[in-house]
Design a protein around this motif. Structure first.
Motif, short mmCIF file in Angstrom:
data_model
loop_
_atom_site.label_atom_id
_atom_site.label_comp_id
_atom_site.label_asym_id
_atom_site.label_seq_id
_atom_site.Cartn_x
_atom_site.Cartn_y
_atom_site.Cartn_z
N MET A 30 0.84 -1.20 0.00
CA MET A 30 0.00 0.00 0.00
C MET A 30 0.87 1.25 0.00
SD MET A 30 -3.13 1.19 0.02
CE MET A 30 -4.12 -0.20 0.55
N ALA A 31 0.52 2.21 -0.85
CA ALA A 31 1.27 3.46 -0.92
C ALA A 31 1.06 4.29 0.33
CB ALA A 31 0.82 4.25 -2.15
N ARG A 32 2.02 5.17 0.61
CA ARG A 32 1.87 6.08 1.76
C ARG A 32 0.69 7.01 1.58
NH1 ARG A 32 6.78 9.70 3.08
NH2 ARG A 32 5.36 10.22 4.79
N LEU A 33 0.49 7.46 0.34
CA LEU A 33 -0.55 8.45 0.05
C LEU A 33 -1.51 7.90 -0.99
CD1 LEU A 33 -1.68 11.37 0.29
CD2 LEU A 33 -0.05 12.02 -1.50
N VAL A 48 -14.70 16.14 -9.24
CA VAL A 48 -14.07 14.82 -9.17
C VAL A 48 -15.06 13.86 -8.51
CG1 VAL A 48 -12.18 13.49 -8.15
CG2 VAL A 48 -11.74 15.77 -9.08
N LYS A 49 -15.23 12.68 -9.11
CA LYS A 49 -16.29 11.78 -8.65
C LYS A 49 -15.72 10.41 -8.26
CE LYS A 49 -18.44 14.13 -12.43
NZ LYS A 49 -18.36 14.05 -13.89
N ASP A 50 -15.87 10.06 -6.99
CA ASP A 50 -15.53 8.72 -6.49
C ASP A 50 -14.17 8.25 -7.01
OD1 ASP A 50 -17.94 8.41 -5.06
OD2 ASP A 50 -18.98 7.84 -6.90
N LEU A 51 -13.17 9.10 -6.86
CA LEU A 51 -11.86 8.80 -7.43
C LEU A 51 -10.95 8.12 -6.40
CD1 LEU A 51 -9.84 11.00 -9.82
CD2 LEU A 51 -8.68 10.03 -7.86
N SER A 52 -10.40 6.99 -6.78
CA SER A 52 -9.44 6.27 -5.95
C SER A 52 -8.13 6.14 -6.72
CB SER A 52 -9.97 4.87 -5.59
OG SER A 52 -11.15 4.96 -4.80
N VAL A 53 -7.06 6.63 -6.11
CA VAL A 53 -5.77 6.58 -6.78
C VAL A 53 -4.65 6.50 -5.76
CG1 VAL A 53 -5.51 9.11 -6.86
CG2 VAL A 53 -4.31 7.68 -8.55
N GLU A 54 -3.62 5.75 -6.09
CA GLU A 54 -2.44 5.67 -5.24
C GLU A 54 -1.32 6.50 -5.85
OE1 GLU A 54 -1.18 1.69 -4.46
OE2 GLU A 54 -3.04 1.11 -3.47
N ILE A 55 -0.56 7.22 -5.01
CA ILE A 55 0.59 7.99 -5.46
C ILE A 55 1.84 7.18 -5.13
CG2 ILE A 55 1.89 10.12 -5.24
CD1 ILE A 55 -0.89 10.49 -6.47
N VAL A 61 -8.74 10.88 2.06
CA VAL A 61 -7.36 11.00 1.61
C VAL A 61 -6.48 10.49 2.75
CG1 VAL A 61 -5.53 12.52 0.78
CG2 VAL A 61 -7.92 12.99 0.17
N ILE A 62 -5.70 9.47 2.48
CA ILE A 62 -4.93 8.80 3.53
C ILE A 62 -3.43 9.01 3.31
CG2 ILE A 62 -4.45 6.62 4.70
CD1 ILE A 62 -7.35 7.57 4.98
N LEU A 63 -2.75 9.45 4.36
CA LEU A 63 -1.29 9.60 4.34
C LEU A 63 -0.74 8.90 5.57
CD1 LEU A 63 1.37 10.77 3.28
CD2 LEU A 63 0.86 12.88 4.54
N ALA A 81 15.68 11.84 -7.43
CA ALA A 81 16.71 10.82 -7.56
C ALA A 81 17.67 10.81 -6.37
CB ALA A 81 17.48 11.05 -8.85
N GLU A 82 18.07 12.01 -5.90
CA GLU A 82 19.11 12.08 -4.87
C GLU A 82 18.56 12.10 -3.45
OE1 GLU A 82 21.63 15.39 -5.73
OE2 GLU A 82 22.34 14.56 -7.65
N GLN A 83 17.34 12.60 -3.27
CA GLN A 83 16.79 12.72 -1.92
C GLN A 83 15.53 11.89 -1.70
OE1 GLN A 83 16.39 16.81 -0.68
NE2 GLN A 83 18.30 17.43 -1.67
N GLY A 84 15.08 11.20 -2.73
CA GLY A 84 13.91 10.35 -2.60
C GLY A 84 12.62 11.11 -2.39
N ARG A 85 12.57 12.39 -2.82
CA ARG A 85 11.34 13.15 -2.67
C ARG A 85 10.26 12.60 -3.62
NH1 ARG A 85 12.28 18.57 -0.59
NH2 ARG A 85 14.34 18.55 0.38
N THR A 86 9.06 12.48 -3.13
CA THR A 86 7.92 12.13 -3.97
C THR A 86 7.41 13.41 -4.61
OG1 THR A 86 7.30 10.26 -2.57
CG2 THR A 86 5.60 11.14 -4.01
N ILE A 87 7.36 13.44 -5.93
CA ILE A 87 6.94 14.64 -6.67
C ILE A 87 5.63 14.33 -7.39
CG2 ILE A 87 7.57 16.33 -8.44
CD1 ILE A 87 9.54 16.33 -6.12
N VAL A 88 4.64 15.21 -7.19
CA VAL A 88 3.36 15.09 -7.89
C VAL A 88 3.09 16.43 -8.55
CG1 VAL A 88 0.93 14.50 -7.72
CG2 VAL A 88 2.56 13.54 -6.08
N MET A 89 2.93 16.45 -9.86
CA MET A 89 2.72 17.73 -10.53
C MET A 89 1.75 17.63 -11.70
SD MET A 89 6.48 18.22 -12.29
CE MET A 89 7.37 16.83 -12.98
N VAL A 90 1.04 18.72 -11.91
CA VAL A 90 0.17 18.87 -13.07
C VAL A 90 0.99 19.50 -14.18
CG1 VAL A 90 -1.81 20.13 -14.01
CG2 VAL A 90 -1.95 19.08 -11.74
#
Length: 281
Positions: A1-4, A19-26, A60-62, A187-196
């Protein structure tokens, strides 16, 4: 399971659901890009996932916790967001605005510590605006201001960074600088990036995972190879795309496209979105 992840999230303004009944893992420690036509819910999803706006239903679960019940400062140490049109920098210098990213770590009277100053200077350095530290934000060009806001997000030192169209107002060279910086942080710090992103080829070049939205629903989510296909782009954007390979990265890229016209476009437009998505899946 993803963190977010989101579970059956519906988000809207008033009675209108975007947005309607949307389930997604990051995916953790990856770069995720969200693509889709204007008004499909990309920015709305980002805002709800970071608790800028509430969601009507679902969760929304983190890290196993519902973010709607999370302490604000604790949440701000885990995720940062750069909005599409950031505001509120009037009268501030560059250094002062970037220092706002240290708010979650401040105690008492909110004075900056030595560590805070070091992080601020690092954020200014990596975004290429260190020479502007004492300059008013209002005196900068649009592209320079965008880099200041990105520096503020970096100064927050979160494990997850959300960016809503981070290349807005930037020329091609600065767009590449920003995206390469985010790629380096991942790549170097393991940051999770989410962008539009609106540029499909930039999305494919820099993403490990792509979420394609239309009418507030996921048409396809997966690797670049799974999403950057003629059939998916036809469903999402109503275009007839020619897909090839980037000679430098070997990632899929849209070489050219035509707008779908005539009966085929009209027939697709007449089918209700949930039925059309099911029928074309």
């Amino acid at each position: 399971m993803a963190r977010l992840y989101t579970s059956n999230v519906s988000i809207g303004y008033g009675e209108r659901l975007i947005v309607k009944d949307l389930s997604v893992e990051i995916p953790d420690k990856k770069i995720t890009t969200i693509i889709g036509p204007n008004g499909c819910g990309k920015s709305t999803l980002l805002k709800a996932t970071t608790r800028i706006i509430p969601h009507q239903s679902g969760s929304v679960i983190l890290d196993g916790e519902n973010i709607s019940k999370e302490n604000t400062k604790k949440l701000a140490k885990k995720m940062a967001i750069l909005p599409q049109t950031p505001e509120g920098a009037g009268g501030l210098t560059v250094g002062e605005l970037v220092s706002y990213g240290r708010f979650p770590y401040q105690k008492g009277f909110g004075r900056l510590t030595k560590q805070d100053i070091e992080v601020i200077d690092w954020a200014l350095e990596v975004t290429g605006i260190k020479d502007f530290k004492f300059r008013p934000v209002d005196a900068l060009s649009g592209g320079q201001r965008q880099r200041v806001w990105i520096a503020m997000a970096l100064a927050q030192e979160t494990e997850i960074i959300f960016l809503d169209e981070p290349t807005t107002y930037l020329d091609m060279a600065h767009q590449l600088e920003v995206l390469e910086l985010l790629q380096k942080l991942n790549a170097e710090q393991g940051r999770t990036i989410v962008m539009v992103l609106h540029d499909l080829n930039q999305a494919a070049r820099f993403a490990d995972y792509i979420i394609a939205l239309k009418d507030g629903e996921i048409v396809k989510a997966g690797s670049c190879e799974e999403v950057m296909t003629p059939s998916v782009l036809r469903k999402v954007f109503q275009i007839d795309a020619e897909i090839g390979r980037d000679p430098r990265t070997n990632k899929p890229m849209c070489i050219t496209y035509n707008l779908i016209k005539g009966e085929e476009r009209n027939e697709e437009a007449s089918i209700p979105a949930p039925i059309a998505a099911y029928a074309n899946s």
